[in-house]
Scaffold this motif. Structure first.
Motif, PDB file in Angstrom:
ATOM      1  N   GLY A  34       0.815  -1.211   0.000  1.00 35.57           N
ATOM      2  CA  GLY A  34       0.000   0.000   0.000  1.00 35.57           C
ATOM      3  C   GLY A  34       0.846   1.258   0.000  1.00 35.57           C
ATOM      4  O   GLY A  34       0.534   2.220  -0.707  1.00 35.57           O
ATOM      5  N   ALA A  35       1.922   1.242   0.782  1.00 31.64           N
ATOM      6  CA  ALA A  35       2.804   2.403   0.831  1.00 31.64           C
ATOM      7  C   ALA A  35       3.497   2.613  -0.517  1.00 31.64           C
ATOM      8  O   ALA A  35       3.654   3.749  -0.984  1.00 31.64           O
ATOM      9  N   LEU A  36       3.900   1.498  -1.141  1.00 32.45           N
ATOM     10  CA  LEU A  36       4.548   1.601  -2.442  1.00 32.45           C
ATOM     11  C   LEU A  36       3.580   2.157  -3.486  1.00 32.45           C
ATOM     12  O   LEU A  36       3.938   3.025  -4.284  1.00 32.45           O
ATOM     13  N   THR A  37       2.345   1.673  -3.461  1.00 31.83           N
ATOM     14  CA  THR A  37       1.340   2.177  -4.404  1.00 31.83           C
ATOM     15  C   THR A  37       1.070   3.662  -4.175  1.00 31.83           C
ATOM     16  O   THR A  37       0.958   4.434  -5.131  1.00 31.83           O
ATOM     17  N   ALA A  38       0.980   4.059  -2.910  1.00 33.80           N
ATOM     18  CA  ALA A  38       0.735   5.467  -2.596  1.00 33.80           C
ATOM     19  C   ALA A  38       1.877   6.348  -3.087  1.00 33.80           C
ATOM     20  O   ALA A  38       1.659   7.447  -3.610  1.00 33.80           O
ATOM     21  N   MET A  39       3.116   5.852  -2.942  1.00 35.36           N
ATOM     22  CA  MET A  39       4.262   6.630  -3.383  1.00 35.36           C
ATOM     23  C   MET A  39       4.279   6.758  -4.902  1.00 35.36           C
ATOM     24  O   MET A  39       4.491   7.832  -5.460  1.00 35.36           O
ATOM     25  N   LEU A  40       4.014   5.655  -5.591  1.00 34.21           N
ATOM     26  CA  LEU A  40       4.040   5.683  -7.047  1.00 34.21           C
ATOM     27  C   LEU A  40       2.898   6.496  -7.619  1.00 34.21           C
ATOM     28  O   LEU A  40       3.018   7.079  -8.699  1.00 34.21           O
ATOM     29  N   SER A  41       1.772   6.556  -6.906  1.00 39.25           N
ATOM     30  CA  SER A  41       0.614   7.285  -7.418  1.00 39.25           C
ATOM     31  C   SER A  41       0.772   8.794  -7.286  1.00 39.25           C
ATOM     32  O   SER A  41      -0.081   9.545  -7.750  1.00 39.25           O
ATOM     33  N   ARG A  42       1.864   9.243  -6.673  1.00 44.98           N
ATOM     34  CA  ARG A  42       2.111  10.681  -6.534  1.00 44.98           C
ATOM     35  C   ARG A  42       2.806  11.248  -7.769  1.00 44.98           C
ATOM     36  O   ARG A  42       3.499  12.250  -7.704  1.00 44.98           O
ATOM     37  N   SER A  43       2.595  10.618  -8.908  1.00 48.21           N
ATOM     38  CA  SER A  43       3.293  11.050 -10.116  1.00 48.21           C
ATOM     39  C   SER A  43       2.874  12.445 -10.576  1.00 48.21           C
ATOM     40  O   SER A  43       3.530  13.043 -11.410  1.00 48.21           O
ATOM     41  N   GLY A  44       1.759  12.955 -10.026  1.00 47.27           N
ATOM     42  CA  GLY A  44       1.371  14.305 -10.402  1.00 47.27           C
ATOM     43  C   GLY A  44       2.286  15.350  -9.797  1.00 47.27           C
ATOM     44  O   GLY A  44       2.435  16.439 -10.328  1.00 47.27           O
ATOM     45  N   THR A  45       2.924  15.034  -8.636  1.00 47.66           N
ATOM     46  CA  THR A  45       3.805  15.999  -7.979  1.00 47.66           C
ATOM     47  C   THR A  45       5.244  15.505  -7.915  1.00 47.66           C
ATOM     48  O   THR A  45       6.168  16.304  -7.905  1.00 47.66           O
ATOM     49  N   GLN A  46       5.458  14.210  -7.858  1.00 46.41           N
ATOM     50  CA  GLN A  46       6.796  13.636  -7.794  1.00 46.41           C
ATOM     51  C   GLN A  46       6.874  12.429  -8.726  1.00 46.41           C
ATOM     52  O   GLN A  46       5.858  11.815  -9.045  1.00 46.41           O
ATOM     53  N   THR A  47       8.075  12.122  -9.137  1.00 52.16           N
ATOM     54  CA  THR A  47       8.244  10.972 -10.017  1.00 52.16           C
ATOM     55  C   THR A  47       9.603  10.346  -9.802  1.00 52.16           C
ATOM     56  O   THR A  47      10.538  10.998  -9.314  1.00 52.16           O
ATOM     57  N   LEU A  48       9.715   9.068 -10.136  1.00 54.98           N
ATOM     58  CA  LEU A  48      10.995   8.373 -10.090  1.00 54.98           C
ATOM     59  C   LEU A  48      11.783   8.717 -11.346  1.00 54.98           C
ATOM     60  O   LEU A  48      11.231   8.784 -12.443  1.00 54.98           O
ATOM     61  N   SER A  49      13.086   8.928 -11.173  1.00 54.52           N
ATOM     62  CA  SER A  49      13.892   9.335 -12.320  1.00 54.52           C
ATOM     63  C   SER A  49      15.338   8.900 -12.121  1.00 54.52           C
ATOM     64  O   SER A  49      15.791   8.671 -10.992  1.00 54.52           O
ATOM     65  N   LEU A  50      16.056   8.752 -13.236  1.00 53.31           N
ATOM     66  CA  LEU A  50      17.492   8.493 -13.216  1.00 53.31           C
ATOM     67  C   LEU A  50      18.202   9.794 -13.561  1.00 53.31           C
ATOM     68  O   LEU A  50      17.958  10.380 -14.623  1.00 53.31           O
ATOM     69  N   LEU A  51      19.073  10.245 -12.671  1.00 56.33           N
ATOM     70  CA  LEU A  51      19.751  11.525 -12.839  1.00 56.33           C
ATOM     71  C   LEU A  51      21.226  11.322 -13.135  1.00 56.33           C
ATOM     72  O   LEU A  51      21.875  10.442 -12.557  1.00 56.33           O
ATOM     73  N   GLU A  52      21.751  12.142 -14.017  1.00 48.78           N
ATOM     74  CA  GLU A  52      23.191  12.164 -14.266  1.00 48.78           C
ATOM     75  C   GLU A  52      23.834  13.015 -13.174  1.00 48.78           C
ATOM     76  O   GLU A  52      23.464  14.176 -12.993  1.00 48.78           O
ATOM     77  N   PRO A  53      24.813  12.487 -12.412  1.00 48.37           N
ATOM     78  CA  PRO A  53      25.432  13.283 -11.352  1.00 48.37           C
ATOM     79  C   PRO A  53      26.257  14.433 -11.918  1.00 48.37           C
ATOM     80  O   PRO A  53      26.837  14.312 -13.004  1.00 48.37           O
TER      81      PRO A  53
END
Length: 331
Positions: free
Chosen positions: A259-278
């Motif tokens: 449930g926590a994972l789903t809640a975190m992933l569903s926040r794509s309107g304000t936050q998203t998972l991404s790969l960043l170049e350092p």
């Protein structure tokens, strides 16, 4: 050019263009004619053209009207002739617009833009992907390919629909695969897992043969077909069953994780998972130090994806190297 050649070229034009040309010629002809017949009433050719337009269109403002018998006869001829031509023209325009709208809705209209993302297969996953990205990335254009739905499944979302099997070269070309930037192939939920994987790999092979540079993301359901997908040219493979199994196992060990994972992933309107170049300053620093720097920018670094793209490290003392990327939650 001979008159015969002009007429031959005219009849080769599309019907709507021929009607427009005939209507324009009729309006100009009668406008010039009325200038000759009644120069005192129609002081310029433009006055005659204006009168011809409002007369043929049956608007009839009455600001300019013929006063002589010859002028009134010309008006009768224009009404009998020009009204029919204009009516036929506007009917053709309406029919062409309706035909084009039907073609788009039914998936028969080809896509001509470039740098777009093609999504293959209509299912709940494809629906969520299109709805989320359409809200978050309005500049990215999408094409949906599917053979199972009768018409456009998301008519209110800026998504171009192509009806057909994505394993068919003609269908991929209609989606302009040659100019596409991304390709997402989802698994067919109506087939057995192995059969769905086979269809996905066949589609991948067809797409890569037409555009080897397209970045292809493929959903694979069985572990034994992951290697086959990479051999077929996949740039990234999503193992749906593995992700679901991980969430289930985590919830069994610690209830509530899924449930926590789903809640975190569903926040794509304000936050998203991404790969960043350092940044260059991050090279040689520990992951812990880089995490602290990124927190000041409201970015939460979760792990380091090593240069081989297959190894992930969460060690705080891991030194950031050239080619590493940061797996993070970004605003």
């Amino acid at each position: 050019m001979k008159t015969r050649d002009v007429l031959f070229a005219y009849w080769r034009w599309p019907a709507i263009i021929r009607l427009f040309a005939a209507a324009s010629a009729t309006i100009v002809l009668f406008g010039a004619l009325m200038r000759l017949i009644e120069p005192e009433t129609f002081r310029t050719v433009f006055d005659g053209i204006w009168w011809a337009i409002v007369t043929a269109a049956t608007i009839g403002y009455g600001d300019i009207v013929p006063k002589t018998v010859a002028g009134k006869i010309a008006a009768i001829v224009l009404i009998a002739l020009g009204t029919g031509i204009l009516t036929a023209y506007f009917a053709s325009v309406s029919a062409a617009a309706a035909t084009q709208a039907t073609a788009r809705t039914s998936g028969r209209f080809e896509y001509r833009d470039q740098d777009h993302a093609i999504v293959v297969g209509w299912n709940e996953r494809a629906r969520e992907v299109l709805l989320r990205l359409a809200r978050r990335e309005p500049s990215l254009r999408f094409v949906l390919i599917d053979a199972t739905v009768p018409s456009h499944p998301l008519p209110d979302v800026p998504v171009h629909f192509i009806k057909g099997s994505a394993g068919d070269d003609a269908v991929l070309e209609k989606a302009n695969i040659q100019k596409a930037r991304f390709l997402l192939i989802t698994a067919n939920p109506h087939k057995a897992e192995a059969e769905a994987d086979k269809d996905a790999i066949v589609t991948l092979l067809a797409a890569k043969s037409l555009n080897p540079s397209v970045y292809a993301i493929v959903e694979i359901l069985t572990a034994r077909n992951v290697a086959n997908a990479f051999r077929a040219g996949a740039d990234e493979v999503i193992e749906t069953n593995l992700l679901a199994s991980f969430a289930m196992a985590a919830s069994l060990r610690s209830p509530g994780v899924a449930g926590a994972l789903t809640a975190m992933l569903s926040r794509s309107g304000t936050q998203t998972l991404s790969l960043l170049e350092p940044d260059a300053e991050c090279i040689g620093q520990t992951f812990h130090d880089v995490q602290q720097r990124l927190l000041g920018r409201h970015i939460t670094a979760l792990a380091v994806v090593c240069a081989d793209n297959r190894t992930v490290s969460v060690s705080p003392q891991r030194l950031i190297e050239e080619g590493d990327r940061l797996f993070a939650i970004v605003p």
